[in-house]
Scaffold this motif. Structure first.
Motif, PDB file in Angstrom:
ATOM      1  N   GLN A  38      26.710  52.680  50.783  1.00 48.36           N
ATOM      2  CA  GLN A  38      25.492  51.880  50.816  1.00 48.36           C
ATOM      3  C   GLN A  38      25.860  50.439  51.147  1.00 48.36           C
ATOM      4  OE1 GLN A  38      22.664  53.115  47.457  1.00 48.36           O
ATOM      5  NE2 GLN A  38      24.661  53.795  46.671  1.00 48.36           N
ATOM      6  N   GLN A  39      25.158  49.857  52.064  1.00 46.97           N
ATOM      7  CA  GLN A  39      25.478  48.505  52.505  1.00 46.97           C
ATOM      8  C   GLN A  39      24.338  47.544  52.192  1.00 46.97           C
ATOM      9  OE1 GLN A  39      28.358  47.188  53.983  1.00 46.97           O
ATOM     10  NE2 GLN A  39      29.197  49.127  53.197  1.00 46.97           N
ATOM     11  N   PRO A  40      24.662  46.302  51.796  1.00 46.26           N
ATOM     12  CA  PRO A  40      26.009  45.727  51.748  1.00 46.26           C
ATOM     13  C   PRO A  40      26.846  46.218  50.563  1.00 46.26           C
ATOM     14  CG  PRO A  40      24.412  44.156  50.946  1.00 46.26           C
ATOM     15  CD  PRO A  40      23.624  45.312  51.466  1.00 46.26           C
ATOM     16  N   ARG A  41      26.215  46.838  49.574  1.00 46.50           N
ATOM     17  CA  ARG A  41      26.914  47.488  48.464  1.00 46.50           C
ATOM     18  C   ARG A  41      25.910  48.379  47.748  1.00 46.50           C
ATOM     19  NH1 ARG A  41      24.453  45.138  44.315  1.00 46.50           N
ATOM     20  NH2 ARG A  41      24.357  42.880  44.032  1.00 46.50           N
TER      21      ARG A  41
ATOM     22  N   LEU B 290      33.719  41.948  44.997  1.00 43.44           N
ATOM     23  CA  LEU B 290      34.652  43.046  45.242  1.00 43.44           C
ATOM     24  C   LEU B 290      34.019  44.160  46.057  1.00 43.44           C
ATOM     25  CD1 LEU B 290      36.214  43.141  41.675  1.00 43.44           C
ATOM     26  CD2 LEU B 290      37.490  42.669  43.770  1.00 43.44           C
ATOM     27  N   LEU B 291      32.726  44.373  45.883  1.00 45.10           N
ATOM     28  CA  LEU B 291      32.046  45.467  46.582  1.00 45.10           C
ATOM     29  C   LEU B 291      31.484  45.061  47.939  1.00 45.10           C
ATOM     30  CD1 LEU B 291      30.163  47.099  43.566  1.00 45.10           C
ATOM     31  CD2 LEU B 291      32.179  47.986  44.750  1.00 45.10           C
ATOM     32  N   THR B 292      31.570  43.780  48.269  1.00 40.55           N
ATOM     33  CA  THR B 292      31.014  43.336  49.550  1.00 40.55           C
ATOM     34  C   THR B 292      32.044  42.681  50.468  1.00 40.55           C
ATOM     35  OG1 THR B 292      30.334  41.244  48.512  1.00 40.55           O
ATOM     36  CG2 THR B 292      28.680  43.007  48.649  1.00 40.55           C
ATOM     37  N   GLN B 293      33.241  42.396  49.944  1.00 43.18           N
ATOM     38  CA  GLN B 293      34.272  41.735  50.745  1.00 43.18           C
ATOM     39  C   GLN B 293      35.509  42.616  50.842  1.00 43.18           C
ATOM     40  OE1 GLN B 293      34.998  37.724  49.333  1.00 43.18           O
ATOM     41  NE2 GLN B 293      32.820  37.336  48.983  1.00 43.18           N
ATOM     42  N   GLY B 294      36.203  42.521  51.966  1.00 41.66           N
ATOM     43  CA  GLY B 294      37.366  43.368  52.195  1.00 41.66           C
ATOM     44  C   GLY B 294      38.541  43.068  51.294  1.00 41.66           C
ATOM     45  N   ALA B 295      38.712  41.805  50.926  1.00 40.43           N
ATOM     46  CA  ALA B 295      39.798  41.404  50.027  1.00 40.43           C
ATOM     47  C   ALA B 295      39.321  40.212  49.213  1.00 40.43           C
ATOM     48  CB  ALA B 295      41.062  41.049  50.806  1.00 40.43           C
ATOM     49  N   VAL B 296      39.656  40.225  47.940  1.00 42.32           N
ATOM     50  CA  VAL B 296      39.162  39.170  47.043  1.00 42.32           C
ATOM     51  C   VAL B 296      40.306  38.631  46.199  1.00 42.32           C
ATOM     52  CG1 VAL B 296      37.648  38.646  45.083  1.00 42.32           C
ATOM     53  CG2 VAL B 296      36.847  40.174  46.905  1.00 42.32           C
TER      54      VAL B 296
END
Length: 229
Positions: free
Chosen positions: A93-96, A67-73
């Motif tokens: 913060q990336q990637p999360r 959920l914190l790394t993908q645009g839609a889950v």
């Protein structure tokens, strides 16, 4: 620090992205499988078995990572589901944002090795009432060794993870808050085991975390200065 006792991954992900934004990227998520007793039933649910608690924890962390790394889950598991959960623009913060995963058992340590940027321990709960500080340190040393094994199995360098000690749950209880010297000794002995960060509870009168606030303040200045020196 949070747990599946109180949260759902979809709503927690939204909360975390907001906190990461307003803090300018300074949030670290502390997460564990959750306590038993009051913590397990406060929302009116039945207490989970140890097996279910471990299963929920594994599913929770894995889904939260997505959920914190993908645009839609979209995902449907045994315990948690997400349907077109949109998480744009994502974390500052990336990637999360980092995960600090509390764990002592093999399944939890495997989660820390796979998803964590830090690992959290409170020591060995079995030693809290009748153990000795020496036995506690030996148990923590064993936990760190097993964390290293879990990292090797996950193809990670154990040095990538911070190793955090949350005080107040070992046989020496609040001894680290007795004096600056007591804190320096406690922190030094645990640093020798491989602990990289010590977390102290702020003094709470008439509780298990009661301590002298003046000593606490001195530890925050003089004690840390001694360790840094």
């Amino acid at each position: 620090m949070t747990s599946p006792n109180f949260r759902h991954p979809v709503t927690l992900a939204k909360d975390l992205m907001s906190l990461d934004d307003v803090s300018g990227g300074r949030v670290v998520l502390g997460i564990g499988s959750g306590g038993t007793g009051f913590d397990a039933t406060v929302l009116g649910q039945e207490a989970w078995t140890p097996r279910e608690r471990a299963g929920r924890f594994g599913e929770f962390v894995a889904l939260l990572d997505k959920l914190l790394t993908q645009g839609a889950v979209t995902e449907r598991g045994t315990y948690y589901a997400a349907e077109e959960a949109r998480n744009i623009p994502g974390c500052v913060q990336q990637p999360r944002l980092p995960f600090a995963v509390a764990a002592t058992g093999p399944r939890g340590l495997a989660l820390a090795a796979r998803y964590g940027q830090a690992w959290v321990t409170t020591g060995d709960p079995a030693l809290f009432e009748t153990g000795t500080p020496e036995q506690s340190r030996a148990a923590i040393r064993g936990q760190i060794e097993r964390l290293g094994e879990a990292c090797a199995a996950a193809g990670r360098d154990p040095g990538e993870l911070e190793r955090i000690m949350l005080t107040g749950f070992t046989p020496d209880r609040n001894t680290p808050l007795d004096s600056v010297d007591a804190f320096v000794d406690f922190a030094g002995r645990h640093a020798e085991l491989g602990i990289t960060e010590i977390v102290l509870h702020h003094p709470i009168p008439d509780s298990d975390f009661a301590a002298d606030p003046a000593v606490f303040e001195r530890i925050a200045t003089e004690g840390l200065a001694q360790l840094a020196g």
